[in-house]
Design a protein around this motif. Structure first.
Motif, mmCIF file in Angstrom:
data_model
loop_
_atom_site.group_PDB
_atom_site.id
_atom_site.type_symbol
_atom_site.label_atom_id
_atom_site.label_comp_id
_atom_site.label_asym_id
_atom_site.label_seq_id
_atom_site.Cartn_x
_atom_site.Cartn_y
_atom_site.Cartn_z
ATOM 1 N N ARG A 105 14.419 31.885 6.715
ATOM 2 C CA ARG A 105 14.894 31.531 5.375
ATOM 3 C C ARG A 105 13.734 31.278 4.421
ATOM 4 N N LEU A 106 12.644 30.752 4.951
ATOM 5 C CA LEU A 106 11.488 30.456 4.106
ATOM 6 C C LEU A 106 10.821 31.732 3.598
ATOM 7 N N VAL A 107 10.680 32.743 4.452
ATOM 8 C CA VAL A 107 9.976 33.961 4.045
ATOM 9 C C VAL A 107 10.770 34.772 3.027
ATOM 10 N N GLU A 108 12.058 34.485 2.893
ATOM 11 C CA GLU A 108 12.878 35.222 1.939
ATOM 12 C C GLU A 108 12.862 34.603 0.550
ATOM 13 N N GLN A 109 12.201 33.459 0.390
ATOM 14 C CA GLN A 109 12.107 32.829 -0.923
ATOM 15 C C GLN A 109 11.096 33.568 -1.796
ATOM 16 N N GLY A 110 11.137 33.299 -3.095
ATOM 17 C CA GLY A 110 10.223 33.960 -4.021
ATOM 18 C C GLY A 110 10.475 35.454 -4.029
ATOM 19 N N GLU A 111 9.410 36.234 -3.989
ATOM 20 C CA GLU A 111 9.543 37.690 -3.913
ATOM 21 C C GLU A 111 9.586 38.178 -2.474
ATOM 22 N N GLY A 112 9.520 37.228 -1.545
ATOM 23 C CA GLY A 112 9.716 37.564 -0.145
ATOM 24 C C GLY A 112 8.511 38.176 0.536
ATOM 25 N N CYS A 113 8.699 38.418 1.825
ATOM 26 C CA CYS A 113 7.666 39.001 2.684
ATOM 27 C C CYS A 113 7.840 40.514 2.706
ATOM 28 N N SER A 114 6.740 41.248 2.615
ATOM 29 C CA SER A 114 6.799 42.709 2.535
ATOM 30 C C SER A 114 6.714 43.394 3.892
ATOM 31 N N ARG A 115 5.968 42.816 4.819
ATOM 32 C CA ARG A 115 5.823 43.452 6.130
ATOM 33 C C ARG A 115 5.386 42.432 7.171
ATOM 34 N N SER A 116 5.935 42.595 8.378
ATOM 35 C CA SER A 116 5.517 41.812 9.536
ATOM 36 C C SER A 116 5.017 42.773 10.606
ATOM 37 N N THR A 117 3.795 42.551 11.062
ATOM 38 C CA THR A 117 3.223 43.386 12.118
ATOM 39 C C THR A 117 2.686 42.477 13.216
ATOM 40 N N ALA A 118 3.056 42.769 14.454
ATOM 41 C CA ALA A 118 2.624 41.949 15.587
ATOM 42 C C ALA A 118 1.999 42.824 16.662
ATOM 43 N N ALA A 119 0.998 42.275 17.335
ATOM 44 C CA ALA A 119 0.348 42.970 18.445
ATOM 45 C C ALA A 119 0.236 42.010 19.618
ATOM 46 N N LEU A 120 0.412 42.545 20.813
ATOM 47 C CA LEU A 120 0.283 41.756 22.035
ATOM 48 C C LEU A 120 -1.011 42.147 22.738
ATOM 49 N N PHE A 121 -1.833 41.145 23.044
ATOM 50 C CA PHE A 121 -3.117 41.359 23.708
ATOM 51 C C PHE A 121 -3.125 40.674 25.073
ATOM 52 N N THR A 122 -3.881 41.248 26.000
ATOM 53 C CA THR A 122 -4.128 40.599 27.285
ATOM 54 C C THR A 122 -5.596 40.766 27.638
ATOM 55 N N ASP A 123 -6.123 39.828 28.420
ATOM 56 C CA ASP A 123 -7.528 39.876 28.815
ATOM 57 C C ASP A 123 -7.720 40.872 29.954
ATOM 58 N N THR A 124 -8.966 41.105 30.330
ATOM 59 C CA THR A 124 -9.262 42.106 31.357
ATOM 60 C C THR A 124 -8.670 41.735 32.711
ATOM 61 N N GLU A 125 -8.512 40.437 32.971
ATOM 62 C CA GLU A 125 -7.901 39.996 34.223
ATOM 63 C C GLU A 125 -6.387 39.882 34.108
ATOM 64 N N ARG A 126 -5.866 40.114 32.901
ATOM 65 C CA ARG A 126 -4.429 40.106 32.630
ATOM 66 C C ARG A 126 -3.785 38.757 32.940
ATOM 67 N N ARG A 127 -4.558 37.698 32.745
ATOM 68 C CA ARG A 127 -4.045 36.351 33.006
ATOM 69 C C ARG A 127 -3.329 35.760 31.803
ATOM 70 N N SER A 128 -3.750 36.164 30.606
ATOM 71 C CA SER A 128 -3.182 35.587 29.391
ATOM 72 C C SER A 128 -2.509 36.656 28.545
ATOM 73 N N GLN A 129 -1.561 36.216 27.731
ATOM 74 C CA GLN A 129 -0.882 37.084 26.778
ATOM 75 C C GLN A 129 -0.895 36.387 25.419
ATOM 76 N N VAL A 130 -1.489 37.042 24.432
ATOM 77 C CA VAL A 130 -1.608 36.462 23.096
ATOM 78 C C VAL A 130 -0.969 37.404 22.084
ATOM 79 N N THR A 131 0.027 36.906 21.377
ATOM 80 C CA THR A 131 0.669 37.674 20.307
ATOM 81 C C THR A 131 0.083 37.245 18.972
ATOM 82 N N VAL A 132 -0.429 38.199 18.217
ATOM 83 C CA VAL A 132 -0.950 37.925 16.872
ATOM 84 C C VAL A 132 -0.053 38.644 15.874
ATOM 85 N N THR A 133 0.470 37.896 14.908
ATOM 86 C CA THR A 133 1.421 38.429 13.932
ATOM 87 C C THR A 133 0.884 38.246 12.522
ATOM 88 N N VAL A 134 0.999 39.283 11.707
ATOM 89 C CA VAL A 134 0.566 39.239 10.308
ATOM 90 C C VAL A 134 1.800 39.362 9.416
#
Length: 231
Positions: A105-134
């Motif tokens: 509901r917050l992102v729809e206020q004002g003129e709103g959000c134009s795009r959401s892009t997310a990427a999922l990363f993992t380390d070389t040992e594949r122990r962690s998962q980190v999602t970064v969203t713009v």
């Protein structure tokens, strides 16, 4: 221009499922909603950040950053020498998808959000998962409002973490697993990072935090470089 960064550890337990429009194989996203239910969403302009550059009008004339510009590489090496692989990329113009109801509901206020892009990363040992969203906005005021509210109440106003696609060969993080959340703001975008251990363990918080912050800083620098016209 120095990007604003919200600090402080937030432990997140994943419960509800959502979805995204993807440019890569579909991934399932998981999110947590506040236990108390939906809270009222503040309205009104947050105003321009105090560090907004004088060249802001010309910077805002640039197109919204594209997915391949925000996440240009499938392999990432951070300043500390650690390496990560990007195993999923998801993008949508419906920014209310893949976030908590309060943030939707917050992102729809004002003129709103134009795009959401997310990427999922993992380390070389594949122990962690980190999602970064713009989340990118037409107006700086709208981005500033979202950054302020998510920094004030990061549990209620949160972005989903991506679950790995089957072809990534990674396990799905068990439901209820704890994680680390961070966020930063550039000229017109808010960048979020959610880090979790692949096996759902609740230990190793300092190490998980370092990985999450490192990837957040990398993407934040990339987005800021584009939005500030330095490339």
């Amino acid at each position: 221009m120095v990007a604003a960064v919200a600090v402080g550890t937030v432990l997140i337990a994943d419960e509800d499922e959502g979805d995204r429009t993807t440019s890569a194989p579909p991934a399932t996203a998981t999110a947590t909603t506040a236990a108390s239910g939906l809270a009222a969403v503040p309205s009104g302009d947050a105003g321009l950040p105090s560090g907004a550059p004088s060249a802001l009008p010309s910077l805002l004339a640039r197109p919204i950053i594209r997915p391949e510009q925000a996440f240009p590489s499938t392999s990432v090496r951070l300043k500390d020498g650690s390496r990560y692989a990007r195993v999923d990329l998801s993008t949508t113009v419906d920014c209310a998808r893949g976030v908590s109801p309060e943030l939707a509901r917050l992102v729809e206020q004002g003129e709103g959000c134009s795009r959401s892009t997310a990427a999922l990363f993992t380390d070389t040992e594949r122990r962690s998962q980190v999602t970064v969203t713009v989340l990118s906005f037409e107006r700086v005021e709208d981005a500033s409002r979202v950054f302020t509210m998510t920094s004030t109440d990061p549990v209620a106003y949160q972005v989903d973490s991506l679950d790995p696609p089957a072809e990534a060969g990674l396990p799905t993080v068990p439901p209820g697993s704890a994680g680390v959340s961070r966020r930063a703001m550039t000229v017109r975008s808010v960048v979020f990072a959610n880090g979790r251990w692949s096996d759902g363990t609740k230990t190793g918080e300092a190490e998980l935090t370092a990985r999450t912050e490192g990837l957040l800083q990398r993407v934040d620098d990339t987005v800021a470089t584009y939005e500030e016209g330095r490339n």
